[in-house]
Enzyme design. Structure first.
Site, PDB file in Angstrom:
ATOM      1  CE  LYS A  19      61.138  20.005 -59.127  1.00  0.00           C
ATOM      2  NZ  LYS A  19      61.218  18.808 -58.324  1.00  0.00           N
ATOM      3  CD  GLU A  63      45.052  22.445 -60.708  1.00  0.00           C
ATOM      4  OE1 GLU A  63      46.011  22.129 -61.450  1.00  0.00           O
ATOM      5  OE2 GLU A  63      44.496  21.639 -59.935  1.00  0.00           O
ATOM      6  N   GLY A 110      58.264  20.385 -54.377  1.00  0.00           N
ATOM      7  CA  GLY A 110      57.403  21.565 -54.241  1.00  0.00           C
ATOM      8  C   GLY A 110      57.144  21.937 -52.791  1.00  0.00           C
ATOM      9  NE  ARG A 111      55.958  16.270 -49.901  1.00  0.00           N
ATOM     10  CZ  ARG A 111      55.978  15.567 -51.020  1.00  0.00           C
ATOM     11  NH1 ARG A 111      55.484  16.084 -52.134  1.00  0.00           N
ATOM     12  NH2 ARG A 111      56.479  14.354 -51.048  1.00  0.00           N
ATOM     13  CD  GLU A 138      52.016  16.531 -52.605  1.00  0.00           C
ATOM     14  OE1 GLU A 138      50.960  16.696 -53.253  1.00  0.00           O
ATOM     15  OE2 GLU A 138      52.969  17.323 -52.665  1.00  0.00           O
ATOM     16  CG  HIS A 183      34.773  30.149 -29.240  1.00  0.00           C
ATOM     17  ND1 HIS A 183      33.975  30.371 -28.140  1.00  0.00           N
ATOM     18  CD2 HIS A 183      35.973  30.679 -28.944  1.00  0.00           C
ATOM     19  CE1 HIS A 183      34.668  31.041 -27.226  1.00  0.00           C
ATOM     20  NE2 HIS A 183      35.893  31.230 -27.683  1.00  0.00           N
ATOM     21  CE  LYS A 241      49.183  16.778 -60.211  1.00  0.00           C
ATOM     22  NZ  LYS A 241      50.629  17.039 -60.236  1.00  0.00           N
TER      23      LYS A 241
HETATM   24  O1  F6P Z   1      49.654  17.820 -57.237  1.00  0.00           O
HETATM   25  C1  F6P Z   1      50.782  17.699 -56.506  1.00  0.00           C
HETATM   26  C2  F6P Z   1      51.930  18.534 -56.970  1.00  0.00           C
HETATM   27  O2  F6P Z   1      52.715  17.796 -57.852  1.00  0.00           O
HETATM   28  C3  F6P Z   1      52.704  19.034 -55.777  1.00  0.00           C
HETATM   29  O3  F6P Z   1      53.612  18.142 -55.306  1.00  0.00           O
HETATM   30  C4  F6P Z   1      53.274  20.306 -56.282  1.00  0.00           C
HETATM   31  O4  F6P Z   1      53.689  21.112 -55.229  1.00  0.00           O
HETATM   32  C5  F6P Z   1      52.110  20.848 -57.049  1.00  0.00           C
HETATM   33  O5  F6P Z   1      51.537  19.722 -57.667  1.00  0.00           O
HETATM   34  C6  F6P Z   1      52.418  21.923 -58.060  1.00  0.00           C
HETATM   35  O6  F6P Z   1      53.326  21.486 -59.020  1.00  0.00           O
HETATM   36  P1  F6P Z   1      54.106  22.500 -59.940  1.00  0.00           P
HETATM   37  O7  F6P Z   1      54.966  23.368 -59.078  1.00  0.00           O
HETATM   38  O8  F6P Z   1      54.911  21.659 -60.881  1.00  0.00           O
HETATM   39  O9  F6P Z   1      53.095  23.327 -60.682  1.00  0.00           O
END
Ligand code: F6P
Length: 536
Positions: free
Chosen positions: A207, A213, A267-268, A353, A384, A497
Site C-alpha cells: 500500500k 521487506e 492492509g488487513r 493489529e 496431537h 521499523k
Molecule cells: O507493519 C504493519 C503494516 O503497516 C501493516 O499494517 C501492513 O499490512 C503491512 O505493514 C504492509 O504494508 P504495505 O502494504 O504498505 O507494504
C-alpha cells in the site's frame, strides 16, 4: 468506553453478573436449560454460530446487548459503511465494505462517489486475470506467463495467501501461484529456483510502496529477471499494487501495470481490493466475485440484524466477555480443514493489529484488559500438539472451532464426517470434561468448564469464505468500538521499523550519524557478537 475514570453502570452490572455466573460450571448451565444448544445458536448468512458452550446465560446476553447499544455500535457500522472518517487517528474512512458493495451503490467520500473507481479497478483486475489464465499474457520473450509470484507482507500478504490456500480446490490447474513475504533470502531463492523467468510475473503489493521487506524482495526479483533471459522488457514481468503510484513508477514499474489501492482501505482489510489480484488469477474472476458477494451478504446482515441474531456482534461481545470480564488473555482458533491452515495467522493480524492497543479514543487508559492473543492451528493436527494444554493446562483458553459439512464435490465425505466428529468431541470434552466416577487416577481427570464456540458452514467455497472473512472483520471492528480503541490504525509497529532501518544503515555504511555503539549495552553486545559470527 470504560476507562477507570468513566466506567458505566452497564459495565459495572456486567462485572457483578460475572461474579455470579463464574460460580457456575458449563455442566450446571446446561442442566439449568435443556435447550441451550438452540437458545444460544443462530444462523448468520450460510453460517451456523453456536455460543452455547460459552460461560453465558440469557442475562449475560441481555447485559451485553445493553453494552452494544450504549456504544451505538449500529450507528458506527452505518457511519463506517457510508464513508465517514471513522479511522480517527488517521482522519480517514475505513471503507473496505465498499469494495464488495453492488456496483450501482453510491458511497461518497468528501463529496465524491468512490464506486466508479472501484468498478474500474475491478474491471482491470478481471481483464488481467482472464488474459493470464487463458495463456494470452506474454512475457518479454513472447512466452505465455504461467507463474505468478506475489510479493508483499502483513495485510499485503496474509489475506491473499490465506484465501488462495483455502480455495486451492478452485485454483487454475496450470498456473503456479507463489507468495513470498519474508526478508529471509532463502524464501525467495527457493521459490525462484522452481521457476522459469520467461514465464514468471511478479505482483508487488505494498500500500505504501515503502515497506523494506517488499522493496528488497522486488529488487532481488528484478535482479533474477535481469540476470536470466529478460534483458529488455522487464516491466512485462512486474505488476505494482499500491496507493503510492508515483513511488512505484520511480522504482521502474510501468504505469499501465499498476493497480490502485484506495488510501482508505487498511492492509488487513484489503483482500477485496486489488491486493486480491493473485487470488483472482488463481480462482478466476467469477469465483472472486462469489467471494465478494459472500462478504457483502454479511456486511448487510451486520448493519441490519438486531443484536440477538447478529453473529458479528454476538461474537464481538463474547470476545469482550471472555477478555475483559472472565479475564481469559488468549483465544485459540481451530479450523477443522487443512485448507484453512493460514486462517489463524491471517486472524492474528486482523485481530491483534486492530485490537492490540491500550489508548482509548478519549485519551484515557483502560481499567480492564482488552484485546486477546490470537493463536491456533488446524484440527485434527493440533489435537496431537497443544490440546493437552487446552484440556488440562492451568490457564483456560477459549477455543473457536470452524467446521464444514460437505467435502469438495462430495469426494472423501467420510473423512469430512470424521473431521466433524473430532470437532464435536473436542468441544464436548472442553465443556464437560470427564465423569469423575469413571476416572481411576486423578491425572486422568478432565475438569471441563472450558468455553468454546463452534462455527459451522455447509462447505468451504468462495461465497462461504467471503462470509467468514466479513464476519471476523466486523466482529473485530465492533470489539474495538466497544473497547474504545481505533481498530484501523497500527502505530505500535512503526518505531521498530525505523529503528531497524537505522541499525541496518549503520551496519552497512558504518554511518557516523547512526552510531550503533551508542544504542544500549544489550544491542551493543548483540551487534558485536553478530559481527563476530558473520566474519568467522
Ligand atoms: O507493519 C504493519 C503494516 O503497516 C501493516 O499494517 C501492513 O499490512 C503491512 O505493514 C504492509 O504494508 P504495505 O502494504 O504498505 O507494504
Amino acid at each position: 468506553m470504560h476507562s477507570s475514570s468513566n466506567k458505566t453502570q452497564i459495565w459495572s452490572n456486567l462485572e457483578e453478573h460475572c461474579n455470579e455466573i463464574s460460580k457456575k460450571s458449563l455442566i450446571e448451565l446446561f442442566n439449568e436449560n435443556q435447550k441451550r444448544g438452540s437458545d444460544f445458536s443462530i444462523p448468520f448468512g450460510e453460517l451456523w454460530i453456536d455460543i452455547s458452550k460459552q460461560t453465558i446465560d440469557s442475562k449475560t446476553i441481555q447485559l451485553l446487548s445493553d453494552l452494544a447499544e450504549e456504544n451505538k455500535i449500529n450507528q458506527f457500522f452505518i457511519d463506517m459503511m457510508t464513508g465517514s472518517p471513522v479511522n480517527l487517528t488517521e482522519k480517514k474512512p475505513a471503507l473496505h465494505t465498499a469494495l464488495r458493495a453492488p456496483k450501482d451503490s453510491k458511497i461518497l467520500v468528501e463529496g465524491e462517489n468512490v464506486m466508479p473507481k472501484i468498478a474500474e479497478t475491478l474491471e482491470k483486475m478481471e481483464k488481467f486475470s482472464s488474459y493470464l489464465r487463458s495463456g494470452k499474457l506474454l512475457g518479454s520473450t513472447g512466452a505465455p506467463i504461467t507463474s505468478v509470484v506475489a510479493l508483499g507482507i502483513g495485510g499485503s500478504n496474509l489475506g491473499p495467501v490465506m484465501a488462495h490456500k483455502a480455495l486451492s480446490k478452485f485454483a487454475h490447474p496450470e498456473i503456479t501461484i507463489e507468495f513470498c513475504s519474508s526478508i529471509d533470502s532463502v524464501d525467495l531463492d527457493q521459490t525462484l529456483n522452481r521457476l522459469n523467468p520467461e514465464t514468471t510475473i511478479f505482483l508487488v503489493t505494498s500500500k505504501s510502496f515503502n515497506t523494506r521487506e517488499t522493496l528488497l524482495l522486488m529488487e532481488n526479483a528484478k535482479k533474477w529477471l535481469e540476470e536470466s533471459i529478460v534483458t529488455s522488457g522487464l516491466s512485462k514481468h512486474l505488476v505494482g499494487i499500491t496507493s503510492a503510484r508515483d513511488k512505484a513508477i520511480k522504482y521502474g514499474l510501468e504505469e499501465s501495470m499498476i493497480f490502485d489501492l484506495p488510501d482508505w482501505v487498511g492492509g488487513r482489510f484489503s483482500l477485496p481490493s486489488a491486493a486480491g489480484l493473485a487470488l483472482m488469477v488463481s480462482i478466476g474472476p467469477d469465483e472472486f466475485s462469489n467471494l465478494l458477494s459472500g462478504m457483502n451478504k454479511i456486511d448487510n446482515k451486520t448493519v441490519s440484524e438486531p443484536f440477538e441474531s447478529n453473529g458479528a456482534l454476538l461474537l464481538a461481545l463474547t470476545d469482550i466477555w471472555n477478555r475483559s470480564f472472565l479475564d481469559h488473555p488468549t483465544m485459540a482458533i481451530i479450523p477443522y480443514s487443512s485448507q484453512m491452515s493460514y486462517f489463524p495467522p491471517y486472524l492474528q493480524q486482523l485481530m491483534m493489529e486492530s485490537l492490540g492497543k491500550t489508548h482509548q479514543n478519549d485519551g484515557h487508559g483502560f481499567s480492564s484488559s482488552i484485546g486477546s492473543v490470537i493463536w491456533g492451528a488446524t484440527g485434527t493436527e493440533s489435537q496431537h500438539a497443544f490440546f493437552q494444554f487446552l484440556h488440562q493446562g492451568s490457564d483456560v483458553v477459549p477455543c473457536e472451532m470452524l467446521g464444514f459439512s460437505n467435502s469438495y464435490k462430495n469426494l472423501h465425505q467420510e473423512q469430512q464426517d470424521s473431521l466433524f466428529a473430532n470437532l464435536l468431541a473436542q468441544s464436548e470434552v472442553l465443556a464437560f470434561g470427564s465423569d469423575t466416577e469413571e476416572v481411576p487416577i486423578p491425572e486422568k481427570k478432565l475438569e471441563g468448564n472450558r468455553p468454546s464456540t463452534v462455527i459451522l458452514a455447509p462447505e468451504l467455497t468462495p461465497f462461504i469464505l467471503g462470509q467468514l472473512i466479513s464476519l471476523y472483520e466486523h466482529r473485530t471492528v465492533a470489539s474495538g468500538v466497544i473497547w474504545g480503541v481505533n481498530p484501523f490504525d497500527q502505530w505500535g509497529v512503526e518505531l521498530g521499523k525505523s529503528i531497524a532501518n537505522d541499525i541496518e544503515l549503520a551496519m552497512i555504511n558504518s554511518r557516523p550519524s547512526v552510531d550503533n555503539s551508542k544504542r544500549n549495552s544489550s544491542s551493543e553486545k548483540l551487534l558485536e557478537k553478530f559481527k563476530n559470527f558473520r566474519n568467522s
